[in-house]
Design a protein around this motif. Structure first.
Motif: not given
Length: 73
Positions: A7-10, A15-17, A24-25
């Motif tokens: 679980s990560l936050t960004a 993220l949308d772009e 590929s994240l």
């Protein structure tokens, strides 16, 4: 190679772009982690070996390079 979810936050816009550009994240994360870990390992090695490097540099400053007379540049 085993993989596990994490679980990560960004930043939402970032993220949308990335999704819109089909980035590929997972691949980007792995590549970035490899770079960061390589840099951290190198910094740790330099710190752990600082005394030896400083000692060698002091010896070279006092005595010159070993085999320096054979250098052609």
């Amino acid at each position: 190679m085993d993989k596990r979810p994490e679980s990560l936050t960004a930043d939402t816009a970032l993220l949308d772009e990335a999704h819109a550009l089909n980035v590929s994240l997972s691949a980007v994360l792995e590549a970035g982690l490899r770079v960061a870990m390589r840099e951290r390992r190198a910094a740790r090695w330099r710190e752990e070996n600082r005394a030896a490097l400083e000692g060698y540099n002091a010896w070279v400053a006092e005595n010159g390079l070993p085999l320096g007379k054979y250098r052609q540049f």
